[in-house]
Design a protein around this motif. Structure first.
Motif: not given
Length: 402
Positions: A13-14, A20-22, A33-39, A127-130
């Motif tokens: 998942a990370a 860039g996926e959801l 519904l999660a995505g990279n908040g800095m992208s 945590k894993r995605a950082g």
């Protein structure tokens, strides 16, 4: 695109998030519904898939309170206190955003909402995605927020990369949102965490000075200095007389214990005096009633001032210790003075004779009582300037020692 159902492969998942996926994620409230908040690109996908109006900002899911200083500026200490108290949990805190937070997340505004979800799988993902996750509820705008992975799949199967199946959400109500970007703090959305719980937590973090001592000792001067320092001051004597004009519960309790003392909502002080001034037990009963109601009102006012961003408060009460209000204070300062000095001050201030002044002094606790029960004593045996200097030195000591 086929939407994966992930049970425990959080590493996979990370990878999807970093690509860039959801990914829909479980929380203690509802699925997000999660995505990279800095992208910017990932966040654009969230708006598109959810059908969310672009004028509505997104919250960022973070791993712990340290994220506040990473993504926000001018963070008040009270925000960190709430995070330490309620995170992980159903509380979103709005703060001034750093420029590093994408404009699309902020919907063009200057603030961002941070949230730390209380679910082990989602915390592990962050945590894993950082990186923080932009994550509104995992439902098309206008539809019911989902409480399980199956509902998310029904909404978005084939439209998002994956759903982490974390089971049924325990609360099912969205997080409470508080705006702490400026004082006074505002509840923007009522949710799983009550406003009273938040206000009480902020109140618990107040630095409260208890100021006590007999009439004519110089408490007013000390309180004046606390006001200059920005303290919210509660004068319990003034508060009691104020409450007698509006507090129906207080008046009802007094009348129940002392029948006939309240008529048409007005306290007959002489009638009440006939009960208590010659009867020690009756006076104790009256004190028990007034102390209980005043304590409740003091707590209410401290919660209110804490929501205004106040950090320093003071409670002024002759019966601070007997009423139990001293337990609410970080430190209790007793202001004392010699009897002759007090008598002269009272006579000059209140326009009374020596006999009546002495009667009032004798009706109160002696200096020895305050010396025994207070954390600190300021002996007012000089000029007003000297009293102020003594207090300032003591204040610095108390604050320094935390």
């Amino acid at each position: 695109m086929k939407t994966q159902l992930i049970k425990d492969d959080i590493a996979a998942a990370a990878k999807l998030i970093k690509a860039g996926e959801l990914v829909a994620v479980p929380t203690e409230t509802v699925y997000g519904l999660a995505g990279n908040g800095m992208s910017e690109a990932a966040v654009e996908k969230i708006y598109e898939v959810k059908g969310r109006p672009a004028i509505k900002p997104l919250a960022l899911m973070v791993h712990d309170p340290s994220a506040m200083k990473k993504y926000c500026e001018d963070v008040p200490p009270q925000a960190l206190s709430l995070a330490k108290r309620f995170w992980p949990g159903p509380l979103s805190i709005v703060l001034k955003a750093k420029q590093s937070v994408p404009e699309i997340v902020r919907a063009g505004g200057k603030t961002v909402s941070l949230r730390c979800p209380d679910h082990p799988l989602t915390l592990e993902l962050i945590k894993r995605a950082g990186l923080p996750l932009a994550a509104p509820s995992a439902n098309p705008s206008g539809k019911e927020s989902p409480k399980n992975a199956e509902s998310v799949q029904n909404y978005f199967d084939g439209k998002i990369a994956a759903v982490i199946d974390g089971g049924e959400c325990g609360i099912g109500t969205e997080s409470t949102i508080i705006d702490m970007s400026a004082a006074p703090y505002k509840i923007l959305r009522r949710g799983a965490l009550s406003e009273e719980s938040i206000a009480q937590a902020l109140s618990d973090e107040l630095t409260v000075f208890g100021i006590t001592g007999g009439t004519g000792c110089g408490k007013t001067t000390v309180l004046g200095e606390l006001k200059k320092l920005g303290a919210y001051v509660i004068d319990c004597d003034e508060l009691y007389h104020e409450m007698l004009s509006y507090d129906e519960a207080l008046l009802s309790d007094i009348n129940r214990c002392f029948p006939g003392t309240v008529n048409d909502g007005v306290l007959d002080r002489k009638h009440l005096g006939a009960y208590v001034f010659s009867n020690a037990e009756a006076l104790e009963d009256l004190n028990a009633i007034t102390h209980r109601h005043i304590q409740a009102e003091v707590d209410k006012r401290l919660r209110t001032c804490a929501m205004r961003g106040v950090r320093l408060a003071a409670i002024d009460a002759i019966a601070l210790i007997e009423s139990g209000l001293s337990d609410r204070c970080k430190t209790v300062i007793g202001v004392t003075a010699d009897t002759t000095v007090r008598m002269n001050r009272i006579m000059k201030r209140d326009g009374i004779d020596a006999q009546y002044a002495m009667m009032r002094i004798n009706a109160q606790q002696p200096n020895a009582y305050f010396e025994q029960h207070c954390d600190h004593i300021i002996k007012n045996d000089g000029t007003e300037a000297e009293l102020i200097e003594k207090f300032r030195n003591l204040y610095k000591e108390v604050i320094k020692n935390g």
